[in-house]
Design an enzyme around this catalytic site. Structure first.
Site, PDB file in Angstrom:
ATOM      1  N   GLY A 174       0.862  -1.188   0.000  1.00  0.00           N
ATOM      2  CA  GLY A 174       0.000   0.000   0.000  1.00  0.00           C
ATOM      3  C   GLY A 174       0.896   1.235   0.000  1.00  0.00           C
ATOM      4  CB  ALA A 175       0.864   4.226  -2.182  1.00  0.00           C
ATOM      5  NE  ARG A 179       5.336  -3.863  -4.535  1.00  0.00           N
ATOM      6  CZ  ARG A 179       4.031  -3.949  -4.251  1.00  0.00           C
ATOM      7  NH1 ARG A 179       3.593  -3.671  -3.033  1.00  0.00           N
ATOM      8  NH2 ARG A 179       3.161  -4.298  -5.177  1.00  0.00           N
ATOM      9  CD  GLN A 237      -3.197  -7.225  -2.736  1.00  0.00           C
ATOM     10  OE1 GLN A 237      -3.973  -7.846  -3.467  1.00  0.00           O
ATOM     11  NE2 GLN A 237      -2.017  -6.828  -3.168  1.00  0.00           N
ATOM     12  CG  ASP A 295      -0.632   1.527  -5.648  1.00  0.00           C
ATOM     13  OD1 ASP A 295      -0.221   1.063  -4.585  1.00  0.00           O
ATOM     14  OD2 ASP A 295      -1.709   1.182  -6.167  1.00  0.00           O
ATOM     15  CG  ASN A 339      -5.813   1.384  -7.038  1.00  0.00           C
ATOM     16  OD1 ASN A 339      -5.024   1.513  -6.092  1.00  0.00           O
ATOM     17  ND2 ASN A 339      -6.986   0.819  -6.890  1.00  0.00           N
ATOM     18  CE  LYS A 340      -2.412  -4.554  -6.123  1.00  0.00           C
ATOM     19  NZ  LYS A 340      -0.995  -4.892  -6.421  1.00  0.00           N
TER      20      LYS A 340
HETATM   21  O1  MRU Z   1       0.483  -4.334  -4.316  1.00  0.00           O
HETATM   22  P1  MRU Z   1      -0.021  -3.554  -3.141  1.00  0.00           P
HETATM   23  O2  MRU Z   1      -0.855  -4.347  -2.191  1.00  0.00           O
HETATM   24  O3  MRU Z   1       1.070  -2.761  -2.464  1.00  0.00           O
HETATM   25  O4  MRU Z   1      -0.961  -2.547  -3.855  1.00  0.00           O
HETATM   26  C1  MRU Z   1      -1.328  -1.413  -3.240  1.00  0.00           C
HETATM   27  C2  MRU Z   1      -2.749  -1.389  -3.044  1.00  0.00           C
HETATM   28  O5  MRU Z   1      -3.246  -1.997  -2.139  1.00  0.00           O
HETATM   29  C3  MRU Z   1      -3.563  -0.638  -3.909  1.00  0.00           C
HETATM   30  O6  MRU Z   1      -3.357  -0.592  -5.206  1.00  0.00           O
HETATM   31  C4  MRU Z   1      -4.326   0.390  -3.184  1.00  0.00           C
HETATM   32  O7  MRU Z   1      -5.571   0.430  -3.726  1.00  0.00           O
HETATM   33  C5  MRU Z   1      -3.663   1.742  -3.209  1.00  0.00           C
HETATM   34  S1  MRU Z   1      -2.519   1.970  -1.959  1.00  0.00           S
HETATM   35  C6  MRU Z   1      -3.437   2.768  -0.698  1.00  0.00           C
END
Ligand code: MRU
Length: 367
Positions: free
Chosen positions: A54-55, A94, A207, A248, A258-259
């Site tokens: 998560g960012a 990352r 997640q 992110d 985003n994801k």
């Molecule tokens: O790969 P991750 O779990 O680090 O991805 C991040 C996320 O969970 C998301 O994309 C999220 O929606 C944004 S981060 C608050």
């Protein structure tokens, strides 16, 4: 956040003022395990393997990683060179979340401004803690502003349940407190709004099913886990009133990484005239990129994350193989939703449209 009567954050500094403690999120919701980070290698491993993710949390972890580098670099022949090199390694852990660069650079700048190893350690510790506190407060404000939109929908619906769809985990586990996408949900729920959350499971690492469902359940927020492909169907049948996701990295022109799968939700929301909001602290804006689709680096992770699925069986966390043993797989971790599909950004300074002029109106210091 309050979990079973205890206040918990996903990251904190131990009483020795050197060891960074993190929740190992790979094991949730089935086990609550805390890991100790005392070297930069351990911090990088925790970021890459997604103990922390998560960012905003990746940003705070990177910031504490610089503090660890200052502690461990005290005796290096050229300690500043050592710290700089460790920062580069941290930033490469990352690629997509811009907060990692931001958090590392912010602490590094403080460290470079002082002379002695003791001062460097002190400055790094203070700055990393400040980042964590600021992000917690930013997320609280995102909740305050975002809850107003949920309340408005509730009023339009004359108090009937507001159905909110979210993707992945942009909750307190991904941040420090409150979350980004979840902050308006928690705030509106606390204000007494009748709401329900559709939780996309979010393959491949789930997640949503593992973390968002766990978070919402612990706060008593009504929710239902759905497959990633169910959102369009629910939208067509009037069962989604709004979408709120995290991000992110978002360009200052309004494109949103985003994801993986977020883009498809935004397309379906547009087609069904459903508001699609992105919640973020300003640390997640990239003030240099203008075309998110072309410029935002999209992480590709191990194909095994797609091939295997993890869950609990007979009291053990287990992984099972899904496709044929020899079928190739590919794991694109994020996608980019173009600004034209975004209704608005919910930030710590208020809500704005997804355009360069609107974003800079809220954050003129980046003009
Ligand atoms: O790969 P991750 O779990 O680090 O991805 C991040 C996320 O969970 C998301 O994309 C999220 O929606 C944004 S981060 C608050």
């Amino acid at each position: 956040m309050n979990i079973d009567g205890k206040t918990v954050r996903p990251i904190w500094l131990d009483t020795d003022q050197k060891t960074v403690k993190v929740i190992d999120q790979r094991q949730l919701p089935h086990r609550f395990v805390v890991a100790d980070l005392t070297t930069v290698d351990e911090v990088i491993h925790a970021i890459k393997e997604m103990y922390v993710r998560g960012a905003p949390l990746i940003g705070a972890t990177g910031a504490y990683g610089v503090m660890i580098a200052t502690c461990n670099g005290e005796d290096a022949a050229d300690s500043l060179k050592f710290i700089r090199q460790e920062c580069e390694r941290l930033k490469a852990a990352r690629p997509t979340a811009v907060n990692l660069d931001w958090g590392v650079n912010r602490v590094l700048d403080k460290v470079l401004a002082v002379e002695t190893p003791e001062e460097r350690i002190f400055e790094a510790r203070v700055e990393a803690a400040a980042i964590a506190e600021e992000e917690a407060e930013n997320c609280r404000m995102i909740g305050v502003y975002g809850a107003e939109r949920i309340e408005a929908i509730s009023l339009e619906k004359k108090g009937k349940t507001v159905n909110i769809l979210t993707h992945c985990n942009a909750g307190w586990l991904a941040c420090i407190e409150h979350g980004t996408a979840t902050a308006p949900i928690y705030e509106a729920f606390d204000r007494g709004v009748d709401l329900h959350v559709w939780v996309d499971e979010t393959r491949p690492l789930n997640q949503g099913a593992r973390l968002t469902a766990w978070e919402l359940g612990k706060q008593g927020v009504p929710h239902t886990v759905i497959t990633d492909n169910a959102g369009g169907h629910l939208m067509q049948h009037g069962r989604v009133d709004m979408v709120i996701v995290g991000t992110d990295r978002s360009t200052h022109t309004g494109d949103v990484a985003n994801k993986i799968g977020t883009y498809l939700k935004a397309l379906a929301a547009k087609d069904n005239d459903i508001p699609f909001y992105v919640a973020l602290p300003s640390s997640t804006f990239d003030w240099t990129m203008t075309d998110g689709v072309k410029e935002i680096p999209i992480e590709e992770r191990s194909p095994d994350e797609v091939r295997y699925i993890q869950g609990m069986a007979d009291g053990q966390i287990t992984r099972v193989l899904v496709p044929p043993e020899d079928s190739p797989a590919a794991d694109f971790a994020f996608d980019v939703t173009p600004a034209r599909l975004v209704t608005g950004f919910i930030t710590e300074r208020g809500i704005c449209g997804a355009s360069e002029s609107e974003i800079h109106r809220l954050f003129p210091e980046h003009d």
